[in-house]
Each structure stands twice: as C-alpha cells, then as structure tokens.
Design a protein around this motif. Sequence first.
Motif, PDB file in Angstrom:
ATOM      1  N   GLU A  58      66.751  33.989  39.975  1.00 46.89           N
ATOM      2  CA  GLU A  58      67.953  34.055  40.801  1.00 46.89           C
ATOM      3  C   GLU A  58      68.032  35.379  41.553  1.00 46.89           C
ATOM      4  OE1 GLU A  58      71.289  33.358  38.325  1.00 46.89           O
ATOM      5  OE2 GLU A  58      70.830  31.233  38.012  1.00 46.89           O
ATOM      6  N   ARG A  59      67.419  36.415  41.010  1.00 44.74           N
ATOM      7  CA  ARG A  59      67.468  37.738  41.637  1.00 44.74           C
ATOM      8  C   ARG A  59      66.372  37.923  42.685  1.00 44.74           C
ATOM      9  NH1 ARG A  59      67.896  42.362  37.222  1.00 44.74           N
ATOM     10  NH2 ARG A  59      68.209  43.530  39.177  1.00 44.74           N
ATOM     11  N   GLY A  60      65.443  36.957  42.785  1.00 38.76           N
ATOM     12  CA  GLY A  60      64.389  37.055  43.783  1.00 38.76           C
ATOM     13  C   GLY A  60      63.008  36.869  43.188  1.00 38.76           C
ATOM     14  N   LEU A  61      62.015  37.460  43.833  1.00 34.91           N
ATOM     15  CA  LEU A  61      60.616  37.298  43.456  1.00 34.91           C
ATOM     16  C   LEU A  61      60.214  38.342  42.417  1.00 34.91           C
ATOM     17  CD1 LEU A  61      58.066  35.639  44.426  1.00 34.91           C
ATOM     18  CD2 LEU A  61      57.501  37.667  45.763  1.00 34.91           C
ATOM     19  N   THR A  62      59.530  37.883  41.359  1.00 31.16           N
ATOM     20  CA  THR A  62      58.996  38.788  40.336  1.00 31.16           C
ATOM     21  C   THR A  62      57.482  38.691  40.360  1.00 31.16           C
ATOM     22  OG1 THR A  62      60.948  38.518  38.937  1.00 31.16           O
ATOM     23  CG2 THR A  62      58.954  39.370  37.891  1.00 31.16           C
ATOM     24  N   LEU A  63      56.822  39.855  40.455  1.00 33.17           N
ATOM     25  CA  LEU A  63      55.362  39.901  40.561  1.00 33.17           C
ATOM     26  C   LEU A  63      54.792  40.627  39.352  1.00 33.17           C
ATOM     27  CD1 LEU A  63      52.931  39.376  42.574  1.00 33.17           C
ATOM     28  CD2 LEU A  63      53.242  41.742  43.283  1.00 33.17           C
ATOM     29  N   GLY A  64      53.854  39.983  38.659  1.00 32.26           N
ATOM     30  CA  GLY A  64      53.153  40.608  37.548  1.00 32.26           C
ATOM     31  C   GLY A  64      51.721  40.897  37.941  1.00 32.26           C
ATOM     32  N   LEU A  65      51.293  42.175  37.865  1.00 32.73           N
ATOM     33  CA  LEU A  65      49.968  42.574  38.329  1.00 32.73           C
ATOM     34  C   LEU A  65      49.126  43.102  37.177  1.00 32.73           C
ATOM     35  CD1 LEU A  65      48.066  43.171  40.799  1.00 32.73           C
ATOM     36  CD2 LEU A  65      49.088  45.457  40.839  1.00 32.73           C
ATOM     37  N   ASP A  66      47.916  42.551  37.029  1.00 33.02           N
ATOM     38  CA  ASP A  66      46.945  43.039  36.044  1.00 33.02           C
ATOM     39  C   ASP A  66      45.852  43.802  36.792  1.00 33.02           C
ATOM     40  OD1 ASP A  66      48.192  41.913  33.822  1.00 33.02           O
ATOM     41  OD2 ASP A  66      47.197  39.992  34.132  1.00 33.02           O
ATOM     42  N   TRP A  67      45.701  45.085  36.439  1.00 30.29           N
ATOM     43  CA  TRP A  67      44.699  45.955  37.062  1.00 30.29           C
ATOM     44  C   TRP A  67      43.623  46.201  36.019  1.00 30.29           C
ATOM     45  CZ3 TRP A  67      44.758  48.662  41.886  1.00 30.29           C
ATOM     46  CH2 TRP A  67      43.825  49.700  42.013  1.00 30.29           C
ATOM     47  N   ILE A  68      42.455  45.556  36.172  1.00 29.21           N
ATOM     48  CA  ILE A  68      41.411  45.589  35.154  1.00 29.21           C
ATOM     49  C   ILE A  68      40.198  46.353  35.685  1.00 29.21           C
ATOM     50  CG2 ILE A  68      39.944  44.197  33.651  1.00 29.21           C
ATOM     51  CD1 ILE A  68      41.959  41.903  34.072  1.00 29.21           C
ATOM     52  N   GLU A  69      39.827  47.437  34.997  1.00 32.26           N
ATOM     53  CA  GLU A  69      38.676  48.240  35.411  1.00 32.26           C
ATOM     54  C   GLU A  69      37.466  47.902  34.537  1.00 32.26           C
ATOM     55  OE1 GLU A  69      39.261  52.280  36.281  1.00 32.26           O
ATOM     56  OE2 GLU A  69      41.398  52.065  36.783  1.00 32.26           O
ATOM     57  N   LYS A  70      36.317  47.769  35.176  1.00 34.65           N
ATOM     58  CA  LYS A  70      35.091  47.404  34.478  1.00 34.65           C
ATOM     59  C   LYS A  70      33.972  48.404  34.788  1.00 34.65           C
ATOM     60  CE  LYS A  70      35.935  42.461  34.025  1.00 34.65           C
ATOM     61  NZ  LYS A  70      35.344  41.107  34.165  1.00 34.65           N
ATOM     62  N   ASN A  71      33.138  48.628  33.769  1.00 33.82           N
ATOM     63  CA  ASN A  71      31.980  49.527  33.932  1.00 33.82           C
ATOM     64  C   ASN A  71      32.398  50.959  34.282  1.00 33.82           C
ATOM     65  OD1 ASN A  71      30.265  47.329  33.460  1.00 33.82           O
ATOM     66  ND2 ASN A  71      30.291  46.804  35.645  1.00 33.82           N
ATOM     67  N   GLY A  72      33.482  51.371  33.702  1.00 30.10           N
ATOM     68  CA  GLY A  72      33.929  52.736  33.930  1.00 30.10           C
ATOM     69  C   GLY A  72      34.858  53.176  32.821  1.00 30.10           C
ATOM     70  N   PRO A  73      35.184  54.452  32.726  1.00 23.92           N
ATOM     71  CA  PRO A  73      36.111  54.920  31.708  1.00 23.92           C
ATOM     72  C   PRO A  73      37.462  54.238  31.862  1.00 23.92           C
ATOM     73  CG  PRO A  73      35.051  56.740  32.855  1.00 23.92           C
ATOM     74  CD  PRO A  73      34.745  55.510  33.621  1.00 23.92           C
ATOM     75  N   PRO A  74      38.188  54.007  30.805  1.00 22.93           N
ATOM     76  CA  PRO A  74      39.492  53.377  30.901  1.00 22.93           C
ATOM     77  C   PRO A  74      40.441  54.227  31.739  1.00 22.93           C
ATOM     78  CG  PRO A  74      39.180  54.339  28.730  1.00 22.93           C
ATOM     79  CD  PRO A  74      37.858  54.395  29.411  1.00 22.93           C
ATOM     80  N   ALA A  75      41.268  53.566  32.570  1.00 22.62           N
ATOM     81  CA  ALA A  75      42.180  54.291  33.462  1.00 22.62           C
ATOM     82  C   ALA A  75      43.361  54.838  32.673  1.00 22.62           C
ATOM     83  CB  ALA A  75      42.670  53.361  34.577  1.00 22.62           C
TER      84      ALA A  75
END
Length: 293
Positions: free
Chosen positions: A276-293
Amino acid sequence: ERLLADTVITVAVTLSVDFVKILELLPGNTELLLRAGFGWNSDSVGTIIASTAEGSYAHYTLASPGPVVVTDFAQETRFSIDPYIYDHACVSGVNVTITGRDDRSYGILGVCTKTPRRFDAQDTAFLAAVANLLAGAIACRQLETRHELMIRDMRHRSGNLFSQLLALFSQTARTSRSVAELSEKYRARVLALADAQRIVTEGGGSPVPIMDLLNTLLGPYLDRISFSGQNVELEPDLVFNLSAAVHELLANAVKHGSLSRPAGRLELNWTVSRTERGLTLGLDWIEKNGPPA
C-alpha cells in the motif's frame, strides 16, 4: 473553456446551424463528454455522454479520415445514433475529429440542424479547419500544463536533493580520517547522485527502468556482472536511494572486494513487491572470486 465557448458560437453563426457540440474523449476512450455546446438544453453541457462503442456515430467519426456528413439521421444505416440527437429533434449533421497528442484524438466537433440540409464541401472544409485550430490550441494548453507540473515537481526534487547532499556530507565526514579522504569519498558520492539526477531529468521525471540505472552506475564493469530480476520502473526518489546504495557497494568491491581481482565477478539479484505504501525492492549483491565485501 472560453475558447471552446467562443468556438461553438462562431461555428453556429457562420454555418447557420441549430446545434454545435465539442465532445471530449474521456480516459478509457469508451465515452465522450459534451464540453461545450450551442443550442442544446441548458443542462446538457457537462452531462451529455456519447458512446464510442463499435457501430456508434462517434466511433465511425473517430475512425474516419474526413468529415462524416449525415443528411437524415432517421434514415442513417452506417451507424447508430445517440439518443440526445433524437431528443433535440436533429435531422441533419456533420462530425469531424479533433486530433490530439500521441496519436490519441481529443474528441469531436459537430453540428446539427432541425431541418433537412445538405452540407456542401465549403461547410465541411470550414468545420475541419476549426477542428484543426482547436487541436493546435488544446495541444499547446496541454503542453503548458505538463511543463507547469514538471517545474513544480523539479522544485520539490531539487529541495530533496539539497537535503540529500547535506546529509551525505555529514555521513561522509563522520567516516573519513582526513580532509583528503573526505574530499575523495564525497566527490565520488556526489557524482553517483548526479548520474541518477541526469537519468531522472532526461526521462522528464518519468519512472526509470532499473536496468537503465544499473547500466549507468556499473558501466565500466558490466562484462563482470550478471543481473537477475524484473526490469521494473522506479520512481525518482527510489532511483536516488538505490543509486547511493549501489555506489557504496561498488566502491567497496573495487577497492577491497571481488572487483579488486582480475577473476572477480558480481551477481546482482533483486525481487520486487508492491504494498500500500508503494514499491519495495530487495537487492542481493553477491561477490565471487574475491575477498568478502
């Protein structure tokens, strides 16, 4: 309103007709409303509704390349006649389309008489010319209204942008260890906001597809990033918020995460839900082959 009122009077006097109508196509394109009229009952303007259903007089008019002339409504077989025409004892008439913006008609300009009449080429040419003048005037007014709304909206968003810049400076200052670090980090964050602002401005304040935003923000690294999610359109406020978040994540990935290594890659996955309040966006940022962010 004054232009429409003056127009119906001028047409009535020039063509010596009993009735003149300007019908406006309503949202949904299924009905027309009598916006201005001459000769009709006093309570007709703003209340008479004409259908655009297939087989109707209005539908036939809107689909015709030129004026539609009716010598005798009682004998007409090409289309059905609206009740208000019979209620006013109309016998003959002409309809022409008033064109609009974006291939959508504004409505119909029409005349009727209580006595039989054969409208000639001069009559129909005059009516078509008036319809063209109305179309131009209406398009200019609609454009002015749109510009007024855009200016009002941009003033509102400019105020929000200044507030964001101040808040961003305070946040950056708290996490910076030197003036040089503050300057570098703040500059990068402001440029990210500027990119978002440019996208919103170029779109005229319209919603922005999320992929357009991500392609702009992540341009130099697109060959190392995969995307998964609906290409949903974001309102300007959400564009700014997502832009700031993606900038911080990208800066961290370039300096310390997967993009700091040649083989490093990113996966961006997002889900969308509407509340009811509008659009909700869920974002997954996944890093591979590198140190964890």
